[in-house]
Write an enzyme that holds these catalytic residues in place. Sequence first.
Site, PDB file in Angstrom:
ATOM      1  N   CYS A 260       0.986  -1.348   0.044  1.00  0.00           N
ATOM      2  CA  CYS A 260      -0.003  -0.040   0.211  1.00  0.00           C
ATOM      3  C   CYS A 260       0.678   1.400  -0.070  1.00  0.00           C
ATOM      4  O   CYS A 260       0.448   2.370   0.194  1.00  0.00           O
ATOM      5  CB  CYS A 260      -0.982   0.002   1.043  1.00  0.00           C
ATOM      6  SG  CYS A 260      -1.919  -1.550   1.110  1.00  0.00           S
TER       7      CYS A 260
ATOM      8  N   ASN B  46     -10.348  -0.364   0.157  1.00  0.00           N
ATOM      9  CA  ASN B  46      -8.941  -0.145   0.245  1.00  0.00           C
ATOM     10  C   ASN B  46      -8.337  -0.798  -1.084  1.00  0.00           C
ATOM     11  O   ASN B  46      -8.439  -2.089  -1.264  1.00  0.00           O
ATOM     12  CB  ASN B  46      -8.231  -0.990   1.407  1.00  0.00           C
ATOM     13  CG  ASN B  46      -6.620  -0.789   1.539  1.00  0.00           C
ATOM     14  OD1 ASN B  46      -6.105  -0.841   0.485  1.00  0.00           O
ATOM     15  ND2 ASN B  46      -6.033  -1.173   2.722  1.00  0.00           N
TER      16      ASN B  46
ATOM     17  N   HIS C  38      -3.201   6.857   2.057  1.00  0.00           N
ATOM     18  CA  HIS C  38      -3.788   5.548   1.367  1.00  0.00           C
ATOM     19  C   HIS C  38      -5.125   5.288   1.954  1.00  0.00           C
ATOM     20  O   HIS C  38      -5.063   5.524   3.329  1.00  0.00           O
ATOM     21  CB  HIS C  38      -2.732   4.620   1.932  1.00  0.00           C
ATOM     22  CG  HIS C  38      -3.344   3.235   1.834  1.00  0.00           C
ATOM     23  ND1 HIS C  38      -4.006   2.750   0.678  1.00  0.00           N
ATOM     24  CD2 HIS C  38      -3.398   2.052   3.034  1.00  0.00           C
ATOM     25  CE1 HIS C  38      -4.169   1.577   0.920  1.00  0.00           C
ATOM     26  NE2 HIS C  38      -3.911   1.136   2.203  1.00  0.00           N
TER      27      HIS C  38
HETATM   28  O1  UT7 Z   1      -3.776  -1.212   3.641  1.00  0.00           O
HETATM   29  C1  UT7 Z   1      -3.080  -1.941   4.553  1.00  0.00           C
HETATM   30  C2  UT7 Z   1      -3.348  -1.178   5.836  1.00  0.00           C
HETATM   31  N1  UT7 Z   1      -4.510  -1.789   6.653  1.00  0.00           N
HETATM   32  C3  UT7 Z   1      -5.247  -1.069   7.486  1.00  0.00           C
HETATM   33  O2  UT7 Z   1      -4.879   0.108   7.693  1.00  0.00           O
HETATM   34  C4  UT7 Z   1      -5.972  -1.565   8.497  1.00  0.00           C
HETATM   35  C5  UT7 Z   1      -6.099  -1.267   9.747  1.00  0.00           C
HETATM   36  N2  UT7 Z   1      -6.979  -1.712  10.705  1.00  0.00           N
HETATM   37  C6  UT7 Z   1      -8.309  -1.617  10.632  1.00  0.00           C
HETATM   38  O3  UT7 Z   1      -8.792  -0.907   9.768  1.00  0.00           O
HETATM   39  C7  UT7 Z   1      -9.129  -2.019  11.812  1.00  0.00           C
HETATM   40  O4  UT7 Z   1      -8.379  -2.732  12.610  1.00  0.00           O
HETATM   41  C8  UT7 Z   1     -10.209  -3.254  11.034  1.00  0.00           C
HETATM   42  C9  UT7 Z   1     -11.258  -2.489  10.337  1.00  0.00           C
HETATM   43  C10 UT7 Z   1      -9.579  -4.310  10.304  1.00  0.00           C
HETATM   44  C11 UT7 Z   1     -10.945  -3.900  12.412  1.00  0.00           C
HETATM   45  O5  UT7 Z   1     -11.605  -2.838  13.187  1.00  0.00           O
HETATM   46  P1  UT7 Z   1     -11.455  -2.825  14.751  1.00  0.00           P
HETATM   47  O6  UT7 Z   1     -12.023  -1.768  15.286  1.00  0.00           O
HETATM   48  O7  UT7 Z   1      -9.872  -2.790  15.069  1.00  0.00           O
HETATM   49  O8  UT7 Z   1     -12.219  -4.405  15.238  1.00  0.00           O
HETATM   50  P2  UT7 Z   1     -11.404  -5.331  15.887  1.00  0.00           P
HETATM   51  O9  UT7 Z   1     -10.424  -6.229  14.951  1.00  0.00           O
HETATM   52  O10 UT7 Z   1     -11.080  -5.099  17.107  1.00  0.00           O
HETATM   53  O11 UT7 Z   1     -12.512  -6.406  16.070  1.00  0.00           O
HETATM   54  C12 UT7 Z   1     -13.987  -6.053  17.056  1.00  0.00           C
HETATM   55  C13 UT7 Z   1     -14.871  -6.869  17.023  1.00  0.00           C
HETATM   56  C14 UT7 Z   1     -14.355  -8.449  17.266  1.00  0.00           C
HETATM   57  O12 UT7 Z   1     -15.274  -9.069  17.994  1.00  0.00           O
HETATM   58  P3  UT7 Z   1     -15.268  -9.511  19.525  1.00  0.00           P
HETATM   59  O13 UT7 Z   1     -13.653 -10.168  19.519  1.00  0.00           O
HETATM   60  O14 UT7 Z   1     -15.047  -7.948  20.139  1.00  0.00           O
HETATM   61  O15 UT7 Z   1     -16.430  -9.998  20.218  1.00  0.00           O
HETATM   62  C15 UT7 Z   1     -14.377  -9.042  15.911  1.00  0.00           C
HETATM   63  O16 UT7 Z   1     -14.535 -10.174  15.682  1.00  0.00           O
HETATM   64  O17 UT7 Z   1     -15.610  -6.936  15.716  1.00  0.00           O
HETATM   65  C16 UT7 Z   1     -15.470  -8.476  15.142  1.00  0.00           C
HETATM   66  N3  UT7 Z   1     -15.426  -8.206  13.757  1.00  0.00           N
HETATM   67  C17 UT7 Z   1     -16.480  -8.161  12.871  1.00  0.00           C
HETATM   68  N4  UT7 Z   1     -17.727  -7.952  13.222  1.00  0.00           N
HETATM   69  C18 UT7 Z   1     -18.643  -7.729  12.179  1.00  0.00           C
HETATM   70  C19 UT7 Z   1     -14.272  -8.238  13.020  1.00  0.00           C
HETATM   71  N5  UT7 Z   1     -14.511  -7.985  11.632  1.00  0.00           N
HETATM   72  C20 UT7 Z   1     -16.108  -7.741  11.580  1.00  0.00           C
HETATM   73  C21 UT7 Z   1     -16.863  -7.873  10.497  1.00  0.00           C
HETATM   74  N6  UT7 Z   1     -18.247  -7.794  10.783  1.00  0.00           N
HETATM   75  N7  UT7 Z   1     -16.429  -7.661   9.113  1.00  0.00           N
END
Ligand code: UT7
Length: 332
Positions: A116, A287, A257
Amino acid sequence: MQNWGTGLAITGSGSAAPGVSLSNAELSQWLETSDEWISTRTGIQARRLASAPESLVTLATAAAQQALAMANLDPTELDLIVLATSTPDDLFGSACQVQAALGAKQAVAFDMTAACSGFVFGLVTAAQFMRMGVYRNVLLIGADVLSRWVDWRDRRTCILFGDGAGAVVLQAHEADQLLGFALQSDGSQNSCLNLAYQGQETPLTAEISVDQGRFTPITMNGQEVYRFAVRRVPEIIEKALFHAGLTTADIDWLLLHQANQRILDAVAQRLSVPAEKVISNLAQFGNTSAASIPLALDAEVRQNRIQVGDCIAIAGFGAGLSWGAALFRWGR
Ligand code: UT7
C-alpha cells in the site's frame, strides 16, 4: 548519457475501476457481518471487483491512457513506466504488458512492490531518474486486484479490499514540483500483514525435492496495523514537510492511502488538518492498495477540486511494514 538536470511536474492523472460493485449488504449475504459494522468501523460502503476480461493489466492500461491524454503526451514519448503493484497478472511482472498495450515502444518498464506504500515509493523512485536527468517523461501507475488474494470467508479482511488502478504522468520541469518526501520500512513487524508463500515439499527423486507451494490469502493483525498507521503516518508527513521547508498550514489537500476512514480522521486530527482538506473515496472503493492514492487523486482533479499549484500531501502505509509521504504541487 542524456542529462537534463531538472525537476519534475505531475502533468496528468487517470484512473480505472472494475464495473462490478459489491455493497456491504451483499457481503452480509454470506458473511457474518453488517453494513452498520463495516460502515462505522471503516467508512467503506462498497468495493469494485475485477472479473475477466478485466485484469491488472487492463485496469492499469486504462488508467494510464487517461493520464497520458490529460498530459497531452503520446505513449511513444514515454521513457519509463513504473507499475506499483503487489498483484501482477504475472509474477515476473506486468509492466511490460502495459508498455505493449500502450504502444510505449521507447519506454523501459518494470514493476515495483511496496504494497500500500507502492505509489509513494514509486513516485520517489521515478523522481530520482528524472532529477538525475536520465528520463524526461515517466508514467507511474498504482494498481492492484486484491480481490484475487483475500479469503472471502474471513470477515476481518475481505470487507476492506477492492480493485482499481490510478496513474500519473511525470514530466521534466525546471521548477521541481516534488517538494519533499520521506520513506521508511520496518521488517520486524512483517508478520502484521502478509500475502505469503507457503512452501510444500515436492519430491523429484528419492534424494531431491523442490518447494512447490502456493500463495495463501491475506492475513492481517488489524489492530496492530491500525496503531502503526495512526502513529507513523503523521510522523512521516511531518518529516516530509520538514524536508520541504513547509508546515501543515501549507497543505491544501491531505491524501492518505485509503485504508480506513478512522485512520484518515485520526491522522488529520493529529496534524491539525481540517476535515474539508482530507480526500476520501473509501465509501465507494474500499482499500485498493497501491491504487488508492492515484484513484482518489484523479477523481479530485477531474472534479476541478484540485487546482494547478495546490500543495498535496500524500502518504502510503501498509505491508512490509512500509510507509512513506511525499509533498507535491499539482500541475506545472
Ligand atoms: O492497507 C493496509 C493497511 N491496513 C489497515 O490500515 C487496516 C487497519 N486496521 C483496521 O482498519 C481495523 O483494525 C479493522 C477495520 C480491520 C478492524 O476494526 P477494529 O475496530 O480494530 O475491530 P477489531 O478487530 O478489534 O474487532 C472488533 C470486533 C471483534 O469481535 P469481539 O472479539 O469483540 O467479539 C471482531 O470479531 O468486531 C468483530 N469483527 C466483525 N464483526 C462484524 C471483525 N470483523 C468484523 C466484521 N463484521 N467484518
